[in-house]
Design a protein around this motif. Sequence first.
Motif, mmCIF file in Angstrom:
data_model
loop_
_atom_site.group_PDB
_atom_site.id
_atom_site.type_symbol
_atom_site.label_atom_id
_atom_site.label_comp_id
_atom_site.label_asym_id
_atom_site.label_seq_id
_atom_site.Cartn_x
_atom_site.Cartn_y
_atom_site.Cartn_z
ATOM 1 N N GLN A 129 -4.376 7.963 4.556
ATOM 2 C CA GLN A 129 -6.031 8.124 4.135
ATOM 3 C C GLN A 129 -6.648 7.382 5.139
ATOM 4 O O GLN A 129 -7.680 7.615 5.784
ATOM 5 C CB GLN A 129 -6.251 7.977 2.914
ATOM 6 N N THR A 130 -6.509 6.011 5.247
ATOM 7 C CA THR A 130 -7.171 4.953 6.136
ATOM 8 C C THR A 130 -7.035 5.468 7.663
ATOM 9 O O THR A 130 -8.196 5.399 8.195
ATOM 10 C CB THR A 130 -6.606 3.643 5.908
ATOM 11 N N TRP A 131 -6.049 5.798 8.059
ATOM 12 C CA TRP A 131 -5.842 6.220 9.696
ATOM 13 C C TRP A 131 -6.473 7.543 9.710
ATOM 14 O O TRP A 131 -7.143 7.620 10.938
ATOM 15 C CB TRP A 131 -4.539 6.338 9.834
ATOM 16 N N ALA A 132 -6.477 8.386 8.694
ATOM 17 C CA ALA A 132 -7.127 9.721 9.191
ATOM 18 C C ALA A 132 -8.691 9.619 9.081
ATOM 19 O O ALA A 132 -9.200 10.057 9.796
ATOM 20 C CB ALA A 132 -6.831 10.829 8.020
ATOM 21 N N ALA A 133 -9.225 8.836 8.325
ATOM 22 C CA ALA A 133 -10.604 8.436 8.039
ATOM 23 C C ALA A 133 -11.127 7.614 9.703
ATOM 24 O O ALA A 133 -12.110 8.036 10.131
ATOM 25 C CB ALA A 133 -11.075 7.647 6.967
ATOM 26 N N PHE A 134 -10.100 6.812 9.992
ATOM 27 C CA PHE A 134 -10.465 5.991 11.063
ATOM 28 C C PHE A 134 -10.441 7.086 12.207
ATOM 29 O O PHE A 134 -11.510 7.250 13.275
ATOM 30 C CB PHE A 134 -9.497 4.898 11.446
ATOM 31 N N ILE A 135 -9.361 7.948 12.535
ATOM 32 C CA ILE A 135 -9.496 8.859 13.565
ATOM 33 C C ILE A 135 -10.565 9.993 13.497
ATOM 34 O O ILE A 135 -11.210 10.115 14.623
ATOM 35 C CB ILE A 135 -8.007 9.470 13.700
ATOM 36 N N LEU A 136 -10.877 10.542 12.300
ATOM 37 C CA LEU A 136 -12.085 11.267 12.221
ATOM 38 C C LEU A 136 -13.298 10.625 12.476
ATOM 39 O O LEU A 136 -14.105 11.359 13.264
ATOM 40 C CB LEU A 136 -11.924 11.934 10.789
ATOM 41 N N SER A 137 -13.546 9.615 11.982
ATOM 42 C CA SER A 137 -14.745 8.786 12.489
ATOM 43 C C SER A 137 -14.807 8.656 13.827
ATOM 44 O O SER A 137 -16.019 8.895 14.527
ATOM 45 C CB SER A 137 -15.008 7.800 11.402
ATOM 46 N N ILE A 138 -13.936 8.158 14.385
ATOM 47 C CA ILE A 138 -14.000 7.895 15.991
ATOM 48 C C ILE A 138 -14.107 9.113 16.785
ATOM 49 O O ILE A 138 -14.965 9.373 17.491
ATOM 50 C CB ILE A 138 -12.853 7.227 16.438
ATOM 51 N N SER A 139 -13.489 10.204 16.185
ATOM 52 C CA SER A 139 -13.335 11.388 16.780
ATOM 53 C C SER A 139 -14.743 12.110 16.916
ATOM 54 O O SER A 139 -15.298 12.615 17.918
ATOM 55 C CB SER A 139 -12.305 12.457 16.388
ATOM 56 N N ASP B 76 0.752 -1.203 0.116
ATOM 57 C CA ASP B 76 0.043 -0.049 -0.023
ATOM 58 C C ASP B 76 0.886 1.201 -0.034
ATOM 59 O O ASP B 76 2.139 1.350 0.461
ATOM 60 C CB ASP B 76 -0.991 -0.060 1.287
ATOM 61 N N SER B 77 0.557 2.221 -0.731
ATOM 62 C CA SER B 77 1.358 3.272 -0.650
ATOM 63 C C SER B 77 1.024 4.305 0.510
ATOM 64 O O SER B 77 0.187 4.049 1.162
ATOM 65 C CB SER B 77 0.779 4.563 -1.905
ATOM 66 N N PRO B 78 2.067 5.124 0.820
ATOM 67 C CA PRO B 78 2.074 5.832 2.022
ATOM 68 C C PRO B 78 0.685 6.842 2.175
ATOM 69 O O PRO B 78 0.265 7.156 3.170
ATOM 70 C CB PRO B 78 3.012 6.726 2.094
ATOM 71 N N ALA B 79 0.189 7.287 1.000
ATOM 72 C CA ALA B 79 -0.839 8.158 1.031
ATOM 73 C C ALA B 79 -2.237 7.105 1.231
ATOM 74 O O ALA B 79 -2.939 7.852 2.162
ATOM 75 C CB ALA B 79 -0.874 8.872 -0.439
#
Length: 93
Positions: free
Chosen positions: A16-26, A9-12
């Motif tokens: 994106q997956t970690w950002a989406a996870f953190i944003l949704s949980i937050s 998987d690319s770093p981007a």
Amino acid sequence: MQTFNQQKDSPAWIFQTWAAFILSISMTTFGIINLPADNWIKGFMGMGLAFSVGSTFTLAKTTRDLYETKRLTSRIEEAKVEKLLSQHDVILK
């Protein structure tokens, strides 16, 4: 024999997956905290959120493990077929 490259998987994509996870949980946690309800209702919803996140990780890991098992089984079967074909070629020559 055919070589298989592991998918990287690319770093981007990872970001994106970690950002989406953190944003949704937050955002869900923020919504639960600011919910106009009693604390026991907020606690119940918070526990539901925690169990949902945990079961999502478990499902993702199980799905990945099943995929990798099928891939390994396929590679083993392909190696067996190649071995049989190579032995067959030796017999014919």
